[in-house]
Design a protein around this motif. Sequence first.
Motif, PDB file in Angstrom:
ATOM      1  N   ILE A   1      27.116  51.119  42.137  1.00 50.46           N
ATOM      2  CA  ILE A   1      28.575  51.231  42.166  1.00 50.46           C
ATOM      3  C   ILE A   1      29.083  51.752  43.498  1.00 50.46           C
ATOM      4  CG2 ILE A   1      28.760  51.530  39.671  1.00 50.46           C
ATOM      5  CD1 ILE A   1      29.017  54.534  40.103  1.00 50.46           C
ATOM      6  N   ASP A   2      28.185  51.880  44.480  1.00 48.33           N
ATOM      7  CA  ASP A   2      28.570  52.467  45.763  1.00 48.33           C
ATOM      8  C   ASP A   2      29.276  51.492  46.690  1.00 48.33           C
ATOM      9  OD1 ASP A   2      26.386  50.881  46.642  1.00 48.33           O
ATOM     10  OD2 ASP A   2      25.013  52.562  46.361  1.00 48.33           O
ATOM     11  N   ASN A   3      29.245  50.196  46.380  1.00 43.09           N
ATOM     12  CA  ASN A   3      29.929  49.164  47.174  1.00 43.09           C
ATOM     13  C   ASN A   3      29.395  49.061  48.603  1.00 43.09           C
ATOM     14  OD1 ASN A   3      31.883  47.059  47.178  1.00 43.09           O
ATOM     15  ND2 ASN A   3      33.258  48.322  48.403  1.00 43.09           N
ATOM     16  N   ILE A   4      28.146  49.485  48.805  1.00 44.78           N
ATOM     17  CA  ILE A   4      27.565  49.432  50.147  1.00 44.78           C
ATOM     18  C   ILE A   4      27.307  47.993  50.580  1.00 44.78           C
ATOM     19  CG2 ILE A   4      25.527  50.086  51.498  1.00 44.78           C
ATOM     20  CD1 ILE A   4      25.412  52.668  49.960  1.00 44.78           C
ATOM     21  N   GLU A   5      27.184  47.105  49.623  1.00 44.08           N
ATOM     22  CA  GLU A   5      26.975  45.693  49.971  1.00 44.08           C
ATOM     23  C   GLU A   5      28.067  45.190  50.915  1.00 44.08           C
ATOM     24  OE1 GLU A   5      25.173  46.604  46.028  1.00 44.08           O
ATOM     25  OE2 GLU A   5      27.212  46.781  46.816  1.00 44.08           O
ATOM     26  N   ALA A   6      29.293  45.665  50.702  1.00 45.96           N
ATOM     27  CA  ALA A   6      30.404  45.244  51.574  1.00 45.96           C
ATOM     28  C   ALA A   6      30.173  45.715  53.002  1.00 45.96           C
ATOM     29  CB  ALA A   6      31.725  45.787  51.033  1.00 45.96           C
ATOM     30  N   ASN A   7      29.620  46.922  53.160  1.00 50.36           N
ATOM     31  CA  ASN A   7      29.324  47.432  54.502  1.00 50.36           C
ATOM     32  C   ASN A   7      28.329  46.535  55.234  1.00 50.36           C
ATOM     33  OD1 ASN A   7      30.928  49.583  53.776  1.00 50.36           O
ATOM     34  ND2 ASN A   7      29.239  51.022  53.492  1.00 50.36           N
ATOM     35  N   ALA A   8      27.369  45.989  54.467  1.00 45.73           N
ATOM     36  CA  ALA A   8      26.328  45.161  55.072  1.00 45.73           C
ATOM     37  C   ALA A   8      26.799  43.740  55.342  1.00 45.73           C
ATOM     38  CB  ALA A   8      25.096  45.142  54.160  1.00 45.73           C
ATOM     39  N   GLY A   9      27.979  43.383  54.831  1.00 48.68           N
ATOM     40  CA  GLY A   9      28.513  42.049  55.087  1.00 48.68           C
ATOM     41  C   GLY A   9      28.168  41.019  54.033  1.00 48.68           C
ATOM     42  N   ILE A  10      27.692  41.457  52.879  1.00 46.48           N
ATOM     43  CA  ILE A  10      27.425  40.510  51.796  1.00 46.48           C
ATOM     44  C   ILE A  10      28.760  40.038  51.239  1.00 46.48           C
ATOM     45  CG2 ILE A  10      26.351  40.201  49.526  1.00 46.48           C
ATOM     46  CD1 ILE A  10      24.327  42.364  50.365  1.00 46.48           C
ATOM     47  N   ARG A  11      28.962  38.757  51.229  1.00 48.33           N
ATOM     48  CA  ARG A  11      30.257  38.202  50.885  1.00 48.33           C
ATOM     49  C   ARG A  11      30.541  38.308  49.386  1.00 48.33           C
ATOM     50  NH1 ARG A  11      28.212  34.284  54.474  1.00 48.33           N
ATOM     51  NH2 ARG A  11      27.818  32.819  52.739  1.00 48.33           N
ATOM     52  N   PRO A  12      31.804  38.498  49.016  1.00 46.32           N
ATOM     53  CA  PRO A  12      32.159  38.643  47.595  1.00 46.32           C
ATOM     54  C   PRO A  12      31.697  37.480  46.725  1.00 46.32           C
ATOM     55  CG  PRO A  12      34.020  39.259  48.985  1.00 46.32           C
ATOM     56  CD  PRO A  12      32.981  38.682  49.898  1.00 46.32           C
ATOM     57  N   GLU A  13      31.724  36.283  47.274  1.00 46.58           N
ATOM     58  CA  GLU A  13      31.322  35.130  46.462  1.00 46.58           C
ATOM     59  C   GLU A  13      29.821  35.084  46.210  1.00 46.58           C
ATOM     60  OE1 GLU A  13      31.783  33.497  50.744  1.00 46.58           O
ATOM     61  OE2 GLU A  13      32.742  34.987  49.442  1.00 46.58           O
ATOM     62  N   LYS A  14      29.064  35.882  46.956  1.00 48.84           N
ATOM     63  CA  LYS A  14      27.615  35.958  46.762  1.00 48.84           C
ATOM     64  C   LYS A  14      27.196  37.205  45.985  1.00 48.84           C
ATOM     65  CE  LYS A  14      26.143  32.320  49.079  1.00 48.84           C
ATOM     66  NZ  LYS A  14      25.318  31.253  48.449  1.00 48.84           N
ATOM     67  N   LEU A  15      28.158  38.018  45.604  1.00 46.29           N
ATOM     68  CA  LEU A  15      27.857  39.328  45.023  1.00 46.29           C
ATOM     69  C   LEU A  15      28.438  39.456  43.624  1.00 46.29           C
ATOM     70  CD1 LEU A  15      26.833  42.292  45.407  1.00 46.29           C
ATOM     71  CD2 LEU A  15      29.097  42.810  46.362  1.00 46.29           C
TER      72      LEU A  15
END
Length: 500
Positions: free
Chosen positions: A272-286
């Motif tokens: 739930i930390d939303n770190i994926e966004a920091n790494a640039g993982i796109r919303p449509e892939k997450l």
Amino acid sequence: MSATAVKGKRPVGRPRKNYGPKPTKVRVEVTDDQQVGHLNVKPHGHARNELEERINDLGDSWETESLFEDIIDDITEDKFFTDDDAVPQEQAVRYRQQLRAVGPQEFCRQTVDSGAITAKKLLTAFGIRPPEYLEGMPDDSYYGLLTLALTRELAKRAKLIQYNTIDDAVYLLKKSRNIVVLTGAGISTSLGIPDFRSKETGLYSQLEKLGLGINDPQEVFNIDIFRDDPTIFYSVAKDILPDTKGLYSPTHAFIAQLQNMGKLLTNYSQNIDNIEANAGIRPEKLVQCHGSFATATCQKCGHQVQGDEIFADIKAGLIPRCTKCISTLRGNGSMKRKRSYNKSNGKRGRRRSSDDDDDDGQYDIPSAGVMKPDITFFGEELPDRFTQRLIKHDRDLVDLVVVIGTSLKVAPVSEVVPYLPPHIPQIYISRTPVTHINFDIDLLGDCDVVVAELCRRAGWDLNHEMVDPNQMVDVKLQEGYMSRHIFSTGGSSKSITPAR
């Protein structure tokens, strides 16, 4: 905050462990002779330990199937045994293959019924150490446990025998174009974000020490309790609020690299930390299976805001209220009277400042909605995107499954891997192995170390400040296994730590 335990649609308390789809259910009947499965287990006096009591009490339990799983878990060891009373590793592998080839009835006829091996010894072929309380009992006393062991083994996906080595894992990563990556708390711990379940250091262990007046630390994330008394959650929320400041781990970078190479089908994240966004993982892939702190929603009117808009209140230990509700109440005159005196002593309250007439803190606003971070609490449905993406998109396209940093013990996310086609290769990366799923290749160690080594062998540049290009990585095959590899780090030219 990583959340391998903030789940939807699971009861508070101990989560049901998942052993994949169950094609065969164990039938339980209790007569004068205790029956477990279809085989008699004769009574043998008073129970001498908790395990025996639980077995003897199975027939009276409304939760029989779950207890069966727990019992097997209690006496299962994640290894092949090497003592004289156990089945040797190579023979154990053959027994497991034989079970799948001929089915459980014929398997029992060819083994125990024929006298080729005792039920007690055969248990060890399936990683089960015969319990001490049955020592000295007739061999048929072990039949019930053997039935459970065979049922559990058949419920597992069969390992693909052609994939075993680290080079095999690299080959799969390089050739695959639709990789499903399922991640848990282990990919964020290197950033100082604790997981939920680790002893002593995990969040639940810490919550138990706080004396919050709840029976189980998981109740902090129970939606009914939150709606009844949000102060319980907000008394600890400041301690789990992610403060990553744009940071992400090498494992996050690895997943983003798969995406940028056109290989990532979907990243299912339990965090739930939303770190994926920091790494640039796109919303449509997450797919954030349990939501995140990225947004927050009013529990009364449904108004949604960016998560950081309520961070100040959370850090101050306050319950964030909905600004839209407050604005509406002010506009229609529904705001309650400003508190001008102390009802307990009849004296006028002290003014906070000379210009605080509009200070929200001096109003009683019980009808203004409470804001809740959009993380999925116990008792809430998982996002629709989770099910729709898995069933209608990924299942037909996936060509490789990579599970990183999660023990996969809590449903429904634990059902993702068993649901995907069994002929699709599966790789597991984490500190400790799991026993309820047969992965094709296990890569055990620090997630960041493992993915960095995979990238090195694949010839990919994993550019990240926490990856030391001079780090020495030792890899050993775990004794008794052909496809389980243990990663450890040796010396390096320098120490790399995340910048703050």
